[in-house]
Design a protein around this motif. Structure first.
Motif, PDB file in Angstrom:
ATOM      1  N   TYR A  48       0.827  -1.210   0.000  1.00 16.14           N
ATOM      2  CA  TYR A  48       0.000   0.000   0.000  1.00 16.14           C
ATOM      3  C   TYR A  48       0.860   1.259   0.000  1.00 16.14           C
ATOM      4  O   TYR A  48       0.579   2.219  -0.697  1.00 16.14           O
ATOM      5  N   LEU A  49       1.913   1.221   0.833  1.00 16.02           N
ATOM      6  CA  LEU A  49       2.784   2.390   0.909  1.00 16.02           C
ATOM      7  C   LEU A  49       3.455   2.625  -0.440  1.00 16.02           C
ATOM      8  O   LEU A  49       3.506   3.750  -0.958  1.00 16.02           O
ATOM      9  N   PHE A  50       3.945   1.538  -1.024  1.00 13.52           N
ATOM     10  CA  PHE A  50       4.605   1.618  -2.319  1.00 13.52           C
ATOM     11  C   PHE A  50       3.632   2.197  -3.361  1.00 13.52           C
ATOM     12  O   PHE A  50       3.975   3.095  -4.133  1.00 13.52           O
ATOM     13  N   TYR A  51       2.401   1.700  -3.325  1.00 13.25           N
ATOM     14  CA  TYR A  51       1.364   2.166  -4.251  1.00 13.25           C
ATOM     15  C   TYR A  51       1.147   3.670  -4.102  1.00 13.25           C
ATOM     16  O   TYR A  51       1.117   4.423  -5.084  1.00 13.25           O
ATOM     17  N   THR A  52       1.021   4.116  -2.855  1.00 13.80           N
ATOM     18  CA  THR A  52       0.774   5.534  -2.612  1.00 13.80           C
ATOM     19  C   THR A  52       1.916   6.386  -3.128  1.00 13.80           C
ATOM     20  O   THR A  52       1.716   7.390  -3.825  1.00 13.80           O
ATOM     21  N   LEU A  53       3.142   5.976  -2.779  1.00 18.58           N
ATOM     22  CA  LEU A  53       4.308   6.767  -3.163  1.00 18.58           C
ATOM     23  C   LEU A  53       4.438   6.831  -4.683  1.00 18.58           C
ATOM     24  O   LEU A  53       4.694   7.887  -5.254  1.00 18.58           O
ATOM     25  N   ARG A  54       4.208   5.691  -5.324  1.00 22.69           N
ATOM     26  CA  ARG A  54       4.489   5.632  -6.738  1.00 22.69           C
ATOM     27  C   ARG A  54       3.304   6.127  -7.569  1.00 22.69           C
ATOM     28  O   ARG A  54       3.451   7.019  -8.406  1.00 22.69           O
ATOM     29  N   TRP A  61       9.836   4.236  -9.151  1.00 29.67           N
ATOM     30  CA  TRP A  61       9.629   3.030  -8.346  1.00 29.67           C
ATOM     31  C   TRP A  61      10.805   2.588  -7.495  1.00 29.67           C
ATOM     32  O   TRP A  61      10.589   2.137  -6.365  1.00 29.67           O
ATOM     33  N   PRO A  62      12.081   2.712  -7.983  1.00 29.16           N
ATOM     34  CA  PRO A  62      13.156   2.233  -7.097  1.00 29.16           C
ATOM     35  C   PRO A  62      13.189   2.997  -5.778  1.00 29.16           C
ATOM     36  O   PRO A  62      13.376   2.413  -4.710  1.00 29.16           O
ATOM     37  N   ILE A  63      12.946   4.308  -5.863  1.00 26.70           N
ATOM     38  CA  ILE A  63      12.970   5.104  -4.628  1.00 26.70           C
ATOM     39  C   ILE A  63      11.761   4.767  -3.771  1.00 26.70           C
ATOM     40  O   ILE A  63      11.871   4.600  -2.545  1.00 26.70           O
ATOM     41  N   ALA A  64      10.608   4.608  -4.417  1.00 28.19           N
ATOM     42  CA  ALA A  64       9.407   4.251  -3.660  1.00 28.19           C
ATOM     43  C   ALA A  64       9.595   2.918  -2.949  1.00 28.19           C
ATOM     44  O   ALA A  64       9.218   2.754  -1.783  1.00 28.19           O
ATOM     45  N   ALA A  65      10.214   1.964  -3.666  1.00 31.55           N
ATOM     46  CA  ALA A  65      10.443   0.654  -3.059  1.00 31.55           C
ATOM     47  C   ALA A  65      11.373   0.778  -1.870  1.00 31.55           C
ATOM     48  O   ALA A  65      11.142   0.185  -0.803  1.00 31.55           O
ATOM     49  N   LEU A  66      12.420   1.583  -2.055  1.00 32.34           N
ATOM     50  CA  LEU A  66      13.394   1.753  -0.979  1.00 32.34           C
ATOM     51  C   LEU A  66      12.725   2.357   0.257  1.00 32.34           C
ATOM     52  O   LEU A  66      12.919   1.878   1.387  1.00 32.34           O
ATOM     53  N   ILE A  67      11.929   3.398   0.032  1.00 34.02           N
ATOM     54  CA  ILE A  67      11.258   4.038   1.167  1.00 34.02           C
ATOM     55  C   ILE A  67      10.305   3.056   1.842  1.00 34.02           C
ATOM     56  O   ILE A  67      10.258   2.949   3.069  1.00 34.02           O
ATOM     57  N   SER A  68       9.542   2.309   1.034  1.00 38.99           N
ATOM     58  CA  SER A  68       8.573   1.375   1.615  1.00 38.99           C
ATOM     59  C   SER A  68       9.269   0.324   2.465  1.00 38.99           C
ATOM     60  O   SER A  68       8.854   0.045   3.591  1.00 38.99           O
ATOM     61  N   VAL A  69      10.344  -0.245   1.903  1.00 42.04           N
ATOM     62  CA  VAL A  69      11.033  -1.287   2.660  1.00 42.04           C
ATOM     63  C   VAL A  69      11.668  -0.693   3.917  1.00 42.04           C
ATOM     64  O   VAL A  69      11.640  -1.297   4.985  1.00 42.04           O
ATOM     65  N   ALA A  70      12.209   0.503   3.775  1.00 39.76           N
ATOM     66  CA  ALA A  70      12.851   1.111   4.936  1.00 39.76           C
ATOM     67  C   ALA A  70      11.813   1.392   6.026  1.00 39.76           C
ATOM     68  O   ALA A  70      12.019   1.090   7.200  1.00 39.76           O
ATOM     69  N   LEU A  71      10.681   1.971   5.620  1.00 40.04           N
ATOM     70  CA  LEU A  71       9.686   2.333   6.627  1.00 40.04           C
ATOM     71  C   LEU A  71       9.010   1.110   7.232  1.00 40.04           C
ATOM     72  O   LEU A  71       8.937   0.963   8.454  1.00 40.04           O
ATOM     73  N   ILE A  72       8.504   0.242   6.360  1.00 41.47           N
ATOM     74  CA  ILE A  72       7.765  -0.916   6.868  1.00 41.47           C
ATOM     75  C   ILE A  72       8.726  -1.961   7.408  1.00 41.47           C
ATOM     76  O   ILE A  72       8.551  -2.501   8.495  1.00 41.47           O
ATOM     77  N   GLY A  73       9.766  -2.257   6.623  1.00 41.66           N
ATOM     78  CA  GLY A  73      10.690  -3.310   7.024  1.00 41.66           C
ATOM     79  C   GLY A  73      11.516  -2.925   8.237  1.00 41.66           C
ATOM     80  O   GLY A  73      11.507  -3.627   9.243  1.00 41.66           O
ATOM     81  N   VAL A  74      12.193  -1.799   8.140  1.00 44.69           N
ATOM     82  CA  VAL A  74      13.122  -1.455   9.216  1.00 44.69           C
ATOM     83  C   VAL A  74      12.377  -0.892  10.428  1.00 44.69           C
ATOM     84  O   VAL A  74      12.487  -1.425  11.538  1.00 44.69           O
ATOM     85  N   VAL A  75      11.584   0.140  10.203  1.00 45.14           N
ATOM     86  CA  VAL A  75      10.872   0.720  11.351  1.00 45.14           C
ATOM     87  C   VAL A  75       9.883  -0.284  11.930  1.00 45.14           C
ATOM     88  O   VAL A  75       9.836  -0.520  13.141  1.00 45.14           O
ATOM     89  N   GLY A  76       9.106  -0.925  11.031  1.00 43.16           N
ATOM     90  CA  GLY A  76       8.159  -1.941  11.491  1.00 43.16           C
ATOM     91  C   GLY A  76       8.882  -3.073  12.198  1.00 43.16           C
ATOM     92  O   GLY A  76       8.431  -3.566  13.231  1.00 43.16           O
TER      93      GLY A  76
END
Lengths: 666, 254
Positions: A48-54, A61-76
């Protein structure tokens, strides 16, 4: 032949995504003892986050993917690590409740924010066809290579890197690990960050093929459970292979079985069939539970004084009898509310009293509902039809006792989860149950001049049966079986050693609990006049567990509170926005209750202060210091944030150290 | 052979490539305490687990008062009168001391028939309460009856586990390191209790590291090392035995 190869390639690509999610799951389970049921929900959140950003904000998309993984993956991941840490001594049921709460809550939040309708999700990986025997998309190749590289990397990491080796030790003996100058918290954080990032990546990768739909995305990644089961929830390489097996068998069954009537349910359920079967056939010794060495049992609520319990019960009963006079057209709400009381009370018998977590309780109710409708159509008298519907459900409960006998704690929860979904996909649509039309008529009773068919009349029928079921539950709790069940929850080994066959006790409690749920299901149809499979969606079973967890620890009181919370309260919410958030609230609240024991209703108000103080002043700390002073000393300075300093030394350190000294072995 | 009681005949237990118990034959009579000692990892607890049916046996047989138990499950062995305690205590942690002890005889009665899991007749309830009270008094725990076992010290918890086993009416008990975690006075008290219990005909096989305790209560000991029986005889003979000393490296038997 071409079709076969295309299916295999498609299977390998989706299987790679399952493998990614599954490897992340195994990694976190291995290191924290928390089996993250919400892995799929995390994946959905990332998508969902990736969808919103992109697609809304137009970020490449590469930046959106990076942000999504960083926010959801790392922070989550870091947040989940904190949750796991808070739960490290919690009983299995609490661990399940916490992640199931997220599994319920996150998709509900996403649906509330984005609306529940599915949205198209654009492909982002380059998908030029490449000719390898047949045409293969570059995106499929990229996904496959990514998953393979991750599997190899993670396996090497576990075998070679000090951090990886530390991860293997951290779950069972964090103190010992900290003695080796390795901070267990750092190790856990890495594990959760990696594991959750894998989930996030898998969510983003799988979304283009199915669109943006929170429940479906969540469920798709849940298919990773099958892969994790093939890896016995411990082996990374086997989990990777498991993911590919799940993907390929699903794709092949799609190719060969989807066209046969009667087998249409198979392809989408393949991962759950694999999960359930693998759990049933894996040798017991391979399925060791992680992190149970530290687990404690939840306290039972102390018995209430008769001077409080008797008047409360009478007043409550009086209110319920008078209810039709002042709730007006909302009466059906209370009817289903009462039926949920039966469901909660029977679930409580399993989860609370005997410590066995079931995530498919609604499947029992569905069996009861459909059998009742059939019996009624055969012309069997109404009361007998209800009773028979309950009895028919008993053997289904007994079937589920088989995994309960074989599988320890957390694996039982996983197996019941798979079982619930399988029931819904296969058996619900069968003629024995709801059939392909998916709706059966369920009439109300007729009894001479009594107007049982009216709302008020039927309400009293339900009330009467609910009271009877509650009496059964109380009798079970107070009888010998109740004591045996509590003993089963505390120490099955000791119960067996004193002459009671624990397998039989498990069978009994599943049978009783299922029978009661079957009766509740049977009564549910006549509320609206018809019954269908959708009413008994597997996700409601999850919600059931979450709401039960936040309703306190008393067998009956919690059932009534939970029934009210889940059924009645939402019926009074007229604001659409607010009601969209209700399931999310239940999920989040369940997490909170599991993580911070003591904020459930009952405990705060009913546990005597004296008991809490006495527990606080236990001589544990002194014992610990006596047996092995360095553990106490070492715990504090090495665990960086300080929060481990005070709490890391749990009340079993003394015993464990003593065991180590005496050469204890499993 | 030294009378009836627990008979273990050529018992072997294999874990993968490790032969944890290797053709062990021993017999322990009723009405006496027999010791089973040996260094860490000798296979003592595994022998116990094999006797009670919690680990699969590779070969050999286990009998109790000449009744073959080899093909029974753990609960049915307990029904036959073989009880045990655990090295890592297995108590019902959410319950009080009195409830724990009462659950011993209750579980024994419950396991007899299908319906006895559900219902307890008043006569049985009185019987259970009586036996639990006796066992609590015998172990000096009467004053702790309403305390939760989780709040007790290790020594007290060991006594609760013993009381539960004594209340259950077993004919033979396997005690697995019952004195670990007990202080000197508690150990002496413990020795008194088990010596008193065997006087009424109960047989005990005792796994123990506290040699003083073994010396004071056991008339006969078996010594295990690396899964093999290396010695049997009186405690005094064991302490003079070169083989036993070698096994212990003189550290604990000295």
């Amino acid at each position: 032949m071409n079709a076969f190869i295309v299916a295999v390639i498609l299977g390998l690509a989706t299987g790679s995504i399952y493998a990614l999610a599954a490897m992340g799951l195994v990694l976190t389970y291995k290191t924290s003892g928390i089996f993250n049921f919400a892995q799929g929900a995390v994946a959905a959140a990332a998508a969902y986050l990736f969808y919103t950003l992109r697609q809304s904000d137009g970020i490449p998309w590469p930046i959106a993917a990076l942000i999504s993984v960083a926010l959801i993956g790392v922070v989550g991941g870091l947040l989940l690590e904190r949750m796991g840490y808070a739960l490290r001594e919690a009983p299995v049921a609490s661990k399940v409740v916490a992640t199931v709460g997220l599994l319920v809550g996150i998709p509900a939040l996403l649906a509330a924010w984005y609306g529940s309708s599915s949205r198209p999700f654009d492909h982002f990986l380059p998908s030029h066809p490449v000719h390898l025997f047949v045409n293969v998309g570059t995106d499929q190749i990229i996904i496959f290579l990514l998953a393979s590289a991750s599997a190899v990397g993670l396996s090497l990491f576990f075998r070679r890197a000090r951090l990886g080796i530390g991860m293997q030790a951290v779950v069972d003996d964090p103190d010992l690990l900290s003695l080796q100058a390795r901070n267990p918290i750092v190790v856990r954080r890495w594990a959760w960050t990696i594991g959750t990032s894998f989930a996030a990546v898998s969510g983003i990768l799988i979304a283009p093929t199915i669109g943006l739909d929170a429940p479906i995305l969540t469920l798709l990644v849940v298919q990773a459970f099958g892969a994790a089961a093939i890896g016995s929830f411990t082996s990374i390489p086997r989990t990777y292979v498991g993911g590919l097996i799940v993907g390929v068998t699903t794709a092949l069954s799609q190719l060969y079985l989807a066209s046969h009537s009667g087998f249409q349910g198979v392809p989408p359920s393949m991962p759950f069939i694999i999960l359930f079967v693998v759990l049933l056939v894996t040798p017991k010794r391979l399925l060791l539970e992680k992190g149970t060495r530290l687990a404690r049992r939840l306290d039972f609520a102390p018995a209430l004084n008769k001077r409080i319990s008797v008047p409360t019960t009478l007043v409550g009963l009086g209110l319920l009898i008078a209810l039709p006079q002042f709730v007006g057209f909302r009466l059906p709400l209370y009817m289903t509310g009462l039926l949920f009381v039966i469901l909660f009370a029977s679930l409580g018998l399993l989860v609370r009293t005997s410590g066995q977590v079931s995530l498919c309780h609604l499947a029992f109710a569905a069996v009861g509902a459909s059998s009742f409708a059939h019996f009624e159509s055969f012309g069997i008298p109404w009361p007998l039809a209800v009773l028979l519907a309950g009895l028919v459900t008993v053997p289904i409960g007994a079937i589920l006792a088989i995994p309960a006998i074989r599988l320890p704690g957390i694996y039982l929860a996983i197996a019941t989860f798979g079982f619930g979904i399988l029931m819904q996909r296969f058996v619900f649509t069968n003629r024995v149950m709801f059939g392909s039309t998916d709706s059966l008529t369920a009439p109300r009773p007729h009894l001479g001049s009594f107007h049982l068919g009216t709302d008020t009349g039927y309400y009293y029928v339900i009330l009467g049966i609910t009271v009877a079921c509650c009496v059964v539950v109380v009798l079970v709790q107070r009888s010998r079986l109740g004591r045996l069940l509590r003993a089963l929850g505390d120490s099955p080994v000791a119960l067996d050693a004193h002459g009671t066959n624990t397998n039989f006790v498990r069978l009994l409690v599943f049978a009783i609990s299922a029978g009661l749920a079957g009766i509740a299901g049977a009564l549910s149809g006549p509320v609206t006049g018809f019954t269908d499979g959708l009413t008994f969606d597997y996700s409601i079973s999850l919600l059931l567990l979450a709401v039960l967890a936040l309703s306190g620890r008393r067998a009956l009181a919690s059932a009534f509170i939970a029934g009210g919370l889940l059924q009645v309260v939402p019926g009074y919410i007229t604001n659409a926005t607010v009601s969209a958030y209700v399931p999310a609230f239940f999920g989040v609240a369940a997490v909170a209750v599991a993580v911070v024991p003591g904020i459930g209703f009952a405990k705060r108000f009913l546990v005597a202060r004296r008991v809490r103080e006495r527990r606080g002043a236990s001589p544990v700390a002194e014992r610990r210091a006596l047996v092995r002073p360095e553990v106490v000393v070492a715990g504090a300075p090495l665990s960086g944030t300080g929060r481990a300093g005070g709490r890391n030394g749990d009340n079993r350190v003394a015993e464990r150290v003593e065991m180590a000294r005496l050469g204890a072995h499993q | 052979m030294r009378g009836e009681g627990l008979g273990i005949e050529k018992l072997s237990v294999r874990f993968g490539g490790l032969l944890a118990v290797d053709e062990v034959t021993l017999s322990a009579p009723g009405g006496a305490i027999t010791g089973l000692i040996g260094p860490n990892g000798a296979g003592k607890t595994t022998t116990f687990n094999a006797c009670t049916g919690t680990v699969p046996v590779t070969s050999g047989s286990v009998s109790l008062f000449e009744h073959d138990l080899s093909h029974h499950g753990p609960a049915s062995r307990a029904q036959s009168g073989l009880g045990r305690t655990f090295q890592r205590m297995e108590l019902f942690d959410s319950m009080t001391v009195a409830e724990n002890v009462a659950l011993g005889p209750e579980a024994a009665l419950a396991g007899r028939h299908l319906w006895s899991h559900l219902i307890s007749p008043p006569r049985q309830r009185r019987d259970i309460a009586q036996r639990a009270d006796d066992a609590l008094a015998g172990c000096g725990l009467s004053h702790l009856g309403q305390h939760r076992v989780r709040d007790l010290s290790t020594g007290q918890r060991r006594l609760v586990e013993l009381a539960r086993a004594l209340a259950s009416g077993f004919r033979f008990l396997l005690l697995d390191e019952p004195s670990s975690g007990l202080d000197k006075i508690e150990t002496e008290r413990f020795a008194e209790i088990i010596s008193g219990a065997v006087a009424s005909g109960l047989g005990i096989l005792l796994v123990e590291h506290d040699m003083a305790l073994v010396r004071s209560v056991c008339e006969y000991v078996y010594v295990l090392d690396f899964g093999q029986l290396i010695f049997e005889g009186s405690m005094a003979e064991a302490q003079n035995s070169e083989v036993v000393r070698a096994a212990y490296l003189g550290s604990e038997a000295a």
